[in-house]
Design a protein around this motif. Structure first.
Motif, PDB file in Angstrom:
ATOM      1  N   TRP A  81       0.526  -1.152   0.579  1.00  0.00           N
ATOM      2  CA  TRP A  81       0.100  -0.279   0.173  1.00  0.00           C
ATOM      3  C   TRP A  81       1.279   1.455   0.116  1.00  0.00           C
ATOM      4  O   TRP A  81       0.267   2.358  -0.229  1.00  0.00           O
ATOM      5  N   ARG A  82       1.826   0.925   1.272  1.00  0.00           N
ATOM      6  CA  ARG A  82       2.769   2.839   0.509  1.00  0.00           C
ATOM      7  C   ARG A  82       3.327   2.553  -0.278  1.00  0.00           C
ATOM      8  O   ARG A  82       3.164   3.726  -1.265  1.00  0.00           O
ATOM      9  N   ARG A  83       3.574   1.293  -1.385  1.00  0.00           N
ATOM     10  CA  ARG A  83       4.240   1.783  -2.561  1.00  0.00           C
ATOM     11  C   ARG A  83       3.174   2.006  -3.653  1.00  0.00           C
ATOM     12  O   ARG A  83       3.647   3.089  -4.572  1.00  0.00           O
ATOM     13  N   ARG A  84       1.884   1.485  -3.936  1.00  0.00           N
ATOM     14  CA  ARG A  84       1.072   2.586  -4.088  1.00  0.00           C
ATOM     15  C   ARG A  84       0.222   3.793  -4.515  1.00  0.00           C
ATOM     16  O   ARG A  84       0.161   4.398  -4.859  1.00  0.00           O
ATOM     17  N   GLN A  85       0.609   3.899  -2.954  1.00  0.00           N
ATOM     18  CA  GLN A  85      -0.642   5.574  -2.345  1.00  0.00           C
ATOM     19  C   GLN A  85       0.968   6.135  -3.055  1.00  0.00           C
ATOM     20  O   GLN A  85       0.701   7.495  -3.520  1.00  0.00           O
ATOM     21  N   LYS A  86       2.786   5.853  -3.322  1.00  0.00           N
ATOM     22  CA  LYS A  86       3.756   6.506  -3.553  1.00  0.00           C
ATOM     23  C   LYS A  86       3.502   6.445  -5.341  1.00  0.00           C
ATOM     24  O   LYS A  86       3.655   8.000  -5.848  1.00  0.00           O
ATOM     25  N   MET A  87       3.483   6.267  -5.895  1.00  0.00           N
ATOM     26  CA  MET A  87       2.809   5.379  -7.184  1.00  0.00           C
ATOM     27  C   MET A  87       1.968   6.364  -8.019  1.00  0.00           C
ATOM     28  O   MET A  87       1.688   7.057  -8.526  1.00  0.00           O
TER      29      MET A  87
END
Length: 370
Positions: A81-87
């Motif tokens: 989720w953290r990666r997806r939010q930054k993307m």
């Protein structure tokens, strides 16, 4: 206004950064540019938490939940989720915040004087799940807009015989100009469509080092051996461990364990950084003491940021790296198990000279088609 049709929808470092780079280059040339938010489910579904993947069948596309990818996403825990939010944040801030368009038939090119299709593997049916109508120019509502392919790629994979007729008709007849990222592909497409085809730089190489350094978000503690793999490569890992022992530096992986090695036990002691976005990806490469990768874009950024690096061949798409390294005079950076002087110094001044020449030619192509 100038439009861009590319893989901006992908939660992938290289895809997002090349989309950013072409948009930014057009702006630096004084144009108003925007990403057309084409994002069909057959392509975006693979990045969902519960990934839906499309498969090409004689009767049409078939959609299925990919249980392997679901397990992989769940194994990342909060990192997914953290990666997806930054993307998503990067996409909204730097690419487009417009709602997605799911069908090529719903795209209108009327607002644009020119639309650049590319970069990235927009003509690789293995990725686009059949030749995609939008990327080959099969858009009904075109108005007076011109289509030009900029640094499009087949990924080194020749089209299947059943795709060649459609490709030749749509691209050969519908594009005002065609350029590809790899010279090998350009030669093949030139014969297929019966028209001149140029080879140009991937958009990330159009921007200078300072632009990327300003965008990057370096980690608190850098100077690590950074590895980034898009498929397992044991030679890469062996070299990373040998280098770590020699230099006394830690290994940081920007790849998931399953794309780094087939043996999970071999990854003990490696620092996993899996929740970063494009800016963090740039930051790790910028701060690295050296980079080992089989990714095209990690290879490109290592060269652009003048990092000691080794590029390892990808089993299916290594032509992308070999063509790039040849252009820049960096073929010695391609892993060769028979060579002993793996980490000899690089003449970065000569690389800058070659890059300047390639940039000038690539920018000329853009200017000619605005």
């Amino acid at each position: 206004m100038v439009g861009i049709l590319t893989f901006h929808w992908a939660d992938d470092y290289g895809a997002m950064l090349q989309a950013y780079a072409l948009k930014r280059q057009l702006e630096l040339l004084g144009e108003r540019a925007e990403l057309i938010p084409y994002a069909p489910v057959k392509l975006t579904g693979r990045y969902w938490l519960c990934p839906v993947c499309a498969e090409r069948r004689p009767e049409g596309l078939r959609y299925e939940l990919n249980r392997y990818m679901l397990a992989r996403h769940l194994s990342m825990g909060g990192g997914f989720w953290r990666r997806r939010q930054k993307m998503r944040a990067f996409r909204r801030t730097y690419l487009t915040a417009r709602p997605p368009i799911r069908r090529a038939a719903d795209i209108s090119l009327a607002p644009y004087k020119t639309v650049f299709v590319g970069s990235d593997q927009v003509w690789n049916p293995d990725i686009t799940v059949d030749l995609d109508d939008a990327y080959v120019g099969g858009i009904p509502r075109r108005g007076d807009c011109r289509l030009a392919a900029y640094a499009a790629s087949l990924g080194g994979n020749p089209l299947l015989p059943e795709d060649r007729e459609k490709f030749a008709k749509c691209v050969g007849g519908g594009f005002s100009a065609v350029s590809l990222r790899e010279r090998t592909d350009a030669d093949w497409v030139e014969k297929l469509i019966g028209r001149p085809v140029r080879d140009v730089l991937d958009p990330v190489l159009l921007l200078d080092r300072g632009e990327w350094e300003a965008l990057s978000r370096p980690p608190a503690a850098g100077d690590a051996i950074v590895v980034y793999a898009t498929q397992p490569n044991e030679d890469l890992m062996e070299q990373a461990r040998a280098l770590s022992a020699r230099l006394g530096r830690r290994i940081v992986s920007l790849s998931r364990p399953d794309t780094l090695s087939r043996d999970p036990g071999s990854l003990a002691g490696i620092q996993m950084e899996l929740d970063g976005g494009p800016r963090e990806f740039l930051g790790w490469i910028r701060s690295a003491c050296c980079v080992l990768t089989n990714s095209f874009h990690a290879t490109a950024f290592s060269a652009l940021l003048e990092k000691p690096f080794l590029s390892f061949r990808h089993s299916g798409r290594s032509v992308r790296q070999t063509d790039l390294l040849r252009k820049l005079g960096l073929s010695s950076r391609l892993w060769d198990p028979d060579r002993e002087d793996l980490w000899t110094g690089t003449d970065w001044a000569a690389v800058r000279g070659r890059l300047a020449e390639e940039r000038a030619a690539s920018r000329r192509f853009i200017l000619e088609n605005l």
